[in-house]
Design a protein around this motif. Structure first.
Motif, PDB file in Angstrom:
ATOM      1  N   THR A 101       0.806  -1.424  -0.195  1.00 59.06           N
ATOM      2  CA  THR A 101      -0.039  -0.253  -0.195  1.00 59.06           C
ATOM      3  C   THR A 101       0.834   1.236  -0.066  1.00 59.06           C
ATOM      4  N   ILE A 102       1.998   1.344   0.509  1.00 55.52           N
ATOM      5  CA  ILE A 102       2.885   2.359   0.394  1.00 55.52           C
ATOM      6  C   ILE A 102       3.335   2.916  -0.816  1.00 55.52           C
ATOM      7  N   SER A 103       3.113   4.297  -1.344  1.00 53.79           N
ATOM      8  CA  SER A 103       3.406   4.911  -2.629  1.00 53.79           C
ATOM      9  C   SER A 103       4.840   5.467  -2.460  1.00 53.79           C
ATOM     10  N   GLU A 104       5.532   5.883  -1.137  1.00 57.92           N
ATOM     11  CA  GLU A 104       6.638   6.459  -1.324  1.00 57.92           C
ATOM     12  C   GLU A 104       7.765   5.722  -0.465  1.00 57.92           C
ATOM     13  N   ASP A 105       9.072   5.689  -0.751  1.00 61.51           N
ATOM     14  CA  ASP A 105      10.170   5.324   0.215  1.00 61.51           C
ATOM     15  C   ASP A 105       9.997   5.723   1.596  1.00 61.51           C
ATOM     16  N   VAL A 106       9.528   4.959   2.359  1.00 65.08           N
ATOM     17  CA  VAL A 106       9.678   5.398   3.941  1.00 65.08           C
ATOM     18  C   VAL A 106      10.979   5.008   4.525  1.00 65.08           C
ATOM     19  N   ILE A 107      11.623   4.251   3.838  1.00 64.70           N
ATOM     20  CA  ILE A 107      12.624   3.274   4.416  1.00 64.70           C
ATOM     21  C   ILE A 107      14.057   4.399   4.919  1.00 64.70           C
ATOM     22  N   SER A 108      14.025   5.350   4.004  1.00 64.03           N
ATOM     23  CA  SER A 108      15.034   6.583   4.016  1.00 64.03           C
ATOM     24  C   SER A 108      16.424   6.027   4.119  1.00 64.03           C
ATOM     25  N   LYS A 109      17.189   6.661   5.131  1.00 64.99           N
ATOM     26  CA  LYS A 109      18.677   6.080   5.403  1.00 64.99           C
ATOM     27  C   LYS A 109      18.878   4.908   6.263  1.00 64.99           C
ATOM     28  N   ARG A 110      17.680   4.287   6.888  1.00 66.49           N
ATOM     29  CA  ARG A 110      17.661   3.430   7.659  1.00 66.49           C
ATOM     30  C   ARG A 110      18.319   2.058   6.880  1.00 66.49           C
ATOM     31  N   ASN A 111      18.820   1.292   7.973  1.00 64.06           N
ATOM     32  CA  ASN A 111      19.493  -0.236   7.469  1.00 64.06           C
ATOM     33  C   ASN A 111      18.154  -0.922   7.353  1.00 64.06           C
ATOM     34  N   ASN A 112      18.162  -1.412   5.904  1.00 66.73           N
ATOM     35  CA  ASN A 112      16.923  -2.238   5.651  1.00 66.73           C
ATOM     36  C   ASN A 112      16.955  -3.692   5.608  1.00 66.73           C
ATOM     37  N   TYR A 113      16.093  -4.520   6.556  1.00 67.47           N
ATOM     38  CA  TYR A 113      16.317  -6.032   6.518  1.00 67.47           C
ATOM     39  C   TYR A 113      15.178  -6.597   5.453  1.00 67.47           C
ATOM     40  N   GLY A 114      14.463  -5.859   4.847  1.00 64.55           N
ATOM     41  CA  GLY A 114      13.495  -6.452   3.755  1.00 64.55           C
ATOM     42  C   GLY A 114      13.815  -5.897   2.536  1.00 64.55           C
ATOM     43  N   ASN A 115      12.872  -6.011   1.860  1.00 65.08           N
ATOM     44  CA  ASN A 115      12.970  -5.548   0.216  1.00 65.08           C
ATOM     45  C   ASN A 115      13.083  -4.066   0.117  1.00 65.08           C
ATOM     46  N   ASN A 116      13.976  -3.829  -0.869  1.00 64.92           N
ATOM     47  CA  ASN A 116      14.094  -2.243  -0.848  1.00 64.92           C
ATOM     48  C   ASN A 116      12.805  -1.687  -1.841  1.00 64.92           C
ATOM     49  N   PHE A 117      12.593  -0.128  -2.099  1.00 62.55           N
ATOM     50  CA  PHE A 117      11.590   0.091  -2.560  1.00 62.55           C
ATOM     51  C   PHE A 117      11.140  -0.189  -4.108  1.00 62.55           C
ATOM     52  N   GLU A 118      12.165  -0.450  -4.693  1.00 65.35           N
ATOM     53  CA  GLU A 118      12.060  -0.562  -6.059  1.00 65.35           C
ATOM     54  C   GLU A 118      11.327  -2.026  -6.325  1.00 65.35           C
ATOM     55  N   THR A 119      11.935  -3.117  -5.466  1.00 68.07           N
ATOM     56  CA  THR A 119      11.378  -4.504  -5.234  1.00 68.07           C
ATOM     57  C   THR A 119       9.932  -4.451  -4.793  1.00 68.07           C
ATOM     58  N   ILE A 120       9.719  -3.664  -3.789  1.00 64.51           N
ATOM     59  CA  ILE A 120       8.248  -3.703  -3.077  1.00 64.51           C
ATOM     60  C   ILE A 120       7.536  -3.029  -4.426  1.00 64.51           C
ATOM     61  N   LYS A 121       7.917  -1.958  -5.167  1.00 65.21           N
ATOM     62  CA  LYS A 121       6.906  -1.657  -6.386  1.00 65.21           C
ATOM     63  C   LYS A 121       6.547  -2.757  -7.342  1.00 65.21           C
ATOM     64  N   LYS A 122       7.586  -3.623  -7.391  1.00 67.70           N
ATOM     65  CA  LYS A 122       7.674  -4.641  -8.577  1.00 67.70           C
ATOM     66  C   LYS A 122       6.662  -5.902  -7.985  1.00 67.70           C
ATOM     67  N   ILE A 123       6.708  -5.961  -6.848  1.00 69.33           N
ATOM     68  CA  ILE A 123       5.803  -7.240  -6.318  1.00 69.33           C
ATOM     69  C   ILE A 123       4.402  -6.671  -6.416  1.00 69.33           C
ATOM     70  N   LYS A 124       3.946  -5.699  -6.504  1.00 65.51           N
ATOM     71  CA  LYS A 124       2.496  -5.161  -6.715  1.00 65.51           C
ATOM     72  C   LYS A 124       2.093  -5.072  -7.987  1.00 65.51           C
ATOM     73  N   SER A 125       2.582  -5.505  -8.904  1.00 65.42           N
ATOM     74  CA  SER A 125       2.484  -5.262 -10.369  1.00 65.42           C
ATOM     75  C   SER A 125       2.474  -6.423 -11.090  1.00 65.42           C
ATOM     76  N   ARG A 126       2.510  -6.417 -12.558  1.00 63.79           N
ATOM     77  CA  ARG A 126       2.446  -7.537 -13.422  1.00 63.79           C
ATOM     78  C   ARG A 126       3.741  -8.090 -13.464  1.00 63.79           C
ATOM     79  N   SER A 127       4.605  -6.973 -13.416  1.00 70.07           N
ATOM     80  CA  SER A 127       6.099  -7.538 -13.771  1.00 70.07           C
ATOM     81  C   SER A 127       6.666  -8.734 -12.321  1.00 70.07           C
ATOM     82  N   PHE A 128       6.041  -8.747 -11.422  1.00 70.95           N
ATOM     83  CA  PHE A 128       6.092  -9.761 -10.292  1.00 70.95           C
ATOM     84  C   PHE A 128       5.895 -10.982 -10.714  1.00 70.95           C
ATOM     85  N   PHE A 129       4.829 -11.226 -11.743  1.00 70.29           N
ATOM     86  CA  PHE A 129       4.512 -12.691 -12.256  1.00 70.29           C
ATOM     87  C   PHE A 129       5.526 -12.727 -13.552  1.00 70.29           C
ATOM     88  N   GLU A 130       6.109 -11.864 -14.213  1.00 65.24           N
ATOM     89  CA  GLU A 130       6.925 -11.975 -15.404  1.00 65.24           C
ATOM     90  C   GLU A 130       8.250 -12.600 -14.652  1.00 65.24           C
TER      91      GLU A 130
END
Length: 220
Positions: A101-130
């Motif tokens: 549901t997020i539309s902006e990169d809220v991770i900021s400069k924090r050390n990220n243990y999950g998917n980055n924002f580009e991956t997050i955008k991909k998994i909620k689109s048709r490109s995920f299945f591709e």
């Protein structure tokens, strides 16, 4: 005066190092349901801050602070994160319920243990299945065209944990935000897992309880 200044700099540098070390052992977990993830990081001696939809029974046992919210937008999440970590120095992990549901990169400069924002955008689109097809990973058939044969589900790309998922009817509209997926009869489960390169570790297997299959209501 020189030694006093040098000692002051050393003291200040040590204090900054201590703060940085302290911040490295703190993590913000942002997910619809946080208990399993919170338990993992708690056992690794992290101080856990949870932002979630559901305050489960044992979550408080693993967390320094638990904040429940029903606001899915990025601005609301930004406000909560700023209260917890105004300097953007803590670790963060964004999970299901918010990644969709997020539309902006809220991770900021924090050390990220999950998917980055580009991956997050991909998994909620048709490109995920591709990408799944490219990696030769099997999944139930999807379509943008109405189907008459067999059972199909209509799902939004922002669906998660059974939310925004319904049995397909001809009266329902398929648009750019949704797609059809073949319904496979069997146990309803979801799997939580960690991945690093090609190493996969299963965290939890969750049962999805159907509370009203005609309306398409599911619970984890």
């Amino acid at each position: 005066c020189y030694w006093h200044t040098t000692l002051l700099k050393l003291w200040w540098g040590t204090k900054n190092l201590e703060r940085n070390i302290e911040s490295l052992k703190k993590i913000i977990i942002v997910s619809s349901y946080c208990e399993d993830l919170a338990r993992v990081f708690y056992k690794e001696k992290f101080e856990v801050f949870a932002i979630c939809f559901y305050n489960s029974l044992n979550l408080k046992n693993y967390c320094k602070k638990v904040i429940t919210t029903k606001s899915l937008d990025s601005k609301s999440l930004f406000r909560i994160l700023k209260k917890i970590d105004p300097l953007n120095k803590m670790n963060i992990l964004i999970g299901s319920g918010f990644t969709e549901t997020i539309s902006e990169d809220v991770i900021s400069k924090r050390n990220n243990y999950g998917n980055n924002f580009e991956t997050i955008k991909k998994i909620k689109s048709r490109s995920f299945f591709e990408e799944l097809q490219k990696q030769k990973i099997n999944f139930p058939s999807i379509s943008q065209q109405p189907k008459n044969n067999g059972k199909w589900l209509i799902k939004e790309y922002q669906s998660y944990g059974g939310t925004k998922v319904k049995p397909y009817k001809k009266s329902l509209c398929i648009n750019e935000k949704s797609y059809l997926q073949k319904f496979i009869q069997g146990d309803l489960i979801s799997v939580q897992f960690f991945v690093e390169n090609k190493n996969i570790e299963v965290l939890a297997i969750c049962e999805q309880v159907t509370i009203n299959s005609k309306k398409g209501l599911f619970l984890i």
